[in-house]
Enzyme design. Structure first.
Site, PDB file in Angstrom:
ATOM      1  N   LYS A 170       0.873  -1.184   0.000  1.00  0.00           N
ATOM      2  CA  LYS A 170       0.000   0.000   0.000  1.00  0.00           C
ATOM      3  C   LYS A 170       0.898   1.218   0.000  1.00  0.00           C
ATOM      4  CE  LYS A 170      -4.513   0.668   0.292  1.00  0.00           C
ATOM      5  NZ  LYS A 170      -5.538  -0.339  -0.006  1.00  0.00           N
TER       6      LYS A 170
HETATM    7  N1  GLU Z   1      -7.267   0.007  -3.143  1.00  0.00           N
HETATM    8  C1  GLU Z   1      -8.035  -1.173  -3.388  1.00  0.00           C
HETATM    9  C2  GLU Z   1      -8.035  -2.079  -2.183  1.00  0.00           C
HETATM   10  O1  GLU Z   1      -7.869  -1.624  -1.066  1.00  0.00           O
HETATM   11  C3  GLU Z   1      -7.604  -1.870  -4.667  1.00  0.00           C
HETATM   12  C4  GLU Z   1      -6.180  -2.339  -4.704  1.00  0.00           C
HETATM   13  C5  GLU Z   1      -5.737  -2.849  -6.050  1.00  0.00           C
HETATM   14  O2  GLU Z   1      -6.526  -2.922  -6.966  1.00  0.00           O
HETATM   15  O3  GLU Z   1      -4.553  -3.191  -6.166  1.00  0.00           O
HETATM   16  O4  GLU Z   1      -8.279  -3.258  -2.260  1.00  0.00           O
END
Ligand code: GLU
Length: 423
Positions: free
Chosen positions: A113
């Site tokens: 993240k």
């Molecule tokens: N931000 C989204 C999540 O928390 C999507 C992450 C992604 O598609 O890599 O799952």
């Protein structure tokens, strides 16, 4: 800080909470102390501070993060958020949750993240682009189609993903669409990606209702958050026959006990720019919304919305976590005692990363699928993960969150064991 404030700061620290959730699963799985030590920490955390030229000629320095929790099952995957309160502990928790989310859905990814501590509403469009491009360059030491693939999250969009793809591609000298997902269609984005998280929430809500023997047509729903996840969830749940009676955005919510016509609300938002004052509804605050007399609650905003302070006042029988980390572990205990079922974030909002995976596969193959196929494959993956979660929860007599963790943590632990420890 008062004692109460200090206790709340600990109870609402996402990273401590993520570790606590992991520890609960590690205990039941009887993981060795060594494996526990590996999995309960993040593998890499990068903190960057970088200047951005402002339109008025000045400079402002921003702080950003990219954290990789685990890479055992494949490249790291996870979104980027632009939010003034983002910090390294939040990003570490979100990275760990991505590892479990990808493992539970059976995607060949680890978890990551990132984010920048910024309120994008305070920047002009050009400043936002410069910030994004500089941040992309700063974290380019980690990202790549085989190593770490960012995506949208809170306050980041397809346009921002396009700037990231362009920046990384320009630095390499050739186009690398697979470096980021959630891109516009014109540059290798996928059909169905913008609605994927909300679609996944809806699929899971239908499964959870079937398990609880609740009929969607008489299930009253409140959705907290009207961003990409909340607004699409509200629309698709409305289409699926649920009675959506409350929704909210950062400014507050609207409530109508008999249900809100969501397509008309979308039109109202297009013309007025918000959901406020929608005819036939009354105003509710975001905290009131959580306590409304509804049957199903979708927290689809930020972390720490359902805490020990309000868990005793939730009316819903089902909570479907559209956001990451909306329920604290202390609140989980209270909800469980009260017989309220929580479908955890690592399953409920996995639709987004699942279609991100489809986007990445399509980019790598330069071969693109139709939306119908994407939605069918998404549904199959979500339903399978739902069944596997329930099987674990039922056989151990534990919550769905713990059931989901048992599936996910075991997959990552098994992968670690079979790869062995280098060197
Ligand atoms: N931000 C989204 C999540 O928390 C999507 C992450 C992604 O598609 O890599 O799952």
């Amino acid at each position: 800080m008062t004692t109460a404030a200090a206790q709340a700061a600990v109870a609402e620290n996402p990273w401590l909470n993520a570790q606590r959730q992991f520890d609960n699963a590690a205990e039941i799985l009887n993981l060795s102390p060594g494996l526990r030590a590996v999995l309960r920490e993040v593998r890499r955390e990068l903190v960057v501070r970088f200047p951005v030229k402002l339109d008025n000629g000045g400079l402002r320095v921003f702080e950003g993060y990219r954290v990789q929790h685990n890479l055992t099952r494949g490249p790291a995957k996870g979104g980027l958020r632009f939010h003034p309160e983002t910090n390294v502990d939040e990003v570490k928790a979100l990275a760990m949750w991505m590892t479990w989310k990808c493992a539970l859905a059976g995607l060949p990814y680890g978890g990551a993240k990132g984010g920048v501590a910024v309120d994008p509403a305070t920047l002009s469009h050009r400043e936002l682009e410069r910030l994004t491009r500089r941040f992309a360059s700063e974290i380019s030491v980690l990202v790549g189609p085989d190593s770490d693939i960012p995506a949208p999250d809170v306050n980041t969009s397809a346009e921002i993903m396009a700037w990231i793809m362009d920046t990384i591609s320009m630095e390499a000298g050739y186009s690398i669409p697979a470096v980021v997902t959630g891109k516009p269609l014109d540059i290798g984005g996928s059909e169905g990606r913008p609605s994927a998280t909300g679609r996944g929430v809806t699929i899971v809500a239908l499964e959870a209702c079937r398990r609880a023997e609740m009929d969607p047509a008489s299930t009253r729903v409140a959705v907290q958050g009207f961003g990409n996840v909340g607004s699409v969830s509200a629309q698709l749940m409305h289409d699926a026959g649920f009675v959506v009676c409350a929704v909210s955005d950062v400014h507050g919510g609207i409530y109508s006990p008999g249900g809100i016509d969501i397509p008309e609300l979308m039109e109202h938002r297009r013309t007025t720019g918000g959901i406020a004052d929608f005819p036939g509804t009354r105003f509710v605050s975001n905290s009131e919304l959580l306590q409304l007399p509804v049957d199903l609650l979708v927290p689809a905003a930020l972390e720490n919305q359902i805490t020990a302070r309000n868990a005793g006042h939730i009316h819903a029988r089902l909570v479907i976590e559209g956001a990451n980390g909306p329920t604290t572990p202390d609140a989980d205990v209270i909800l469980e005692q009260r017989g309220i079922t929580v479908v955890p974030d690592i399953l409920a909002n996995a639709g987004g990363v699942t279609v991100s995976y489809f986007e990445w596969v399509q980019d790598l193959q330069s071969f693109f699928w139709e939306e119908g196929e994407i939605n069918r494959r998404l549904e199959r993956i979500m339903q399978k993960a739902f069944t596997q979660m329930c099987q674990q929860a039922d056989s151990h007599g534990v919550s769905l969150r713990l059931g989901a963790y048992l599936v996910a943590v075991k997959r990552v632990a098994d992968a670690t064991a079979v790869r062995g420890i280098y060197p």
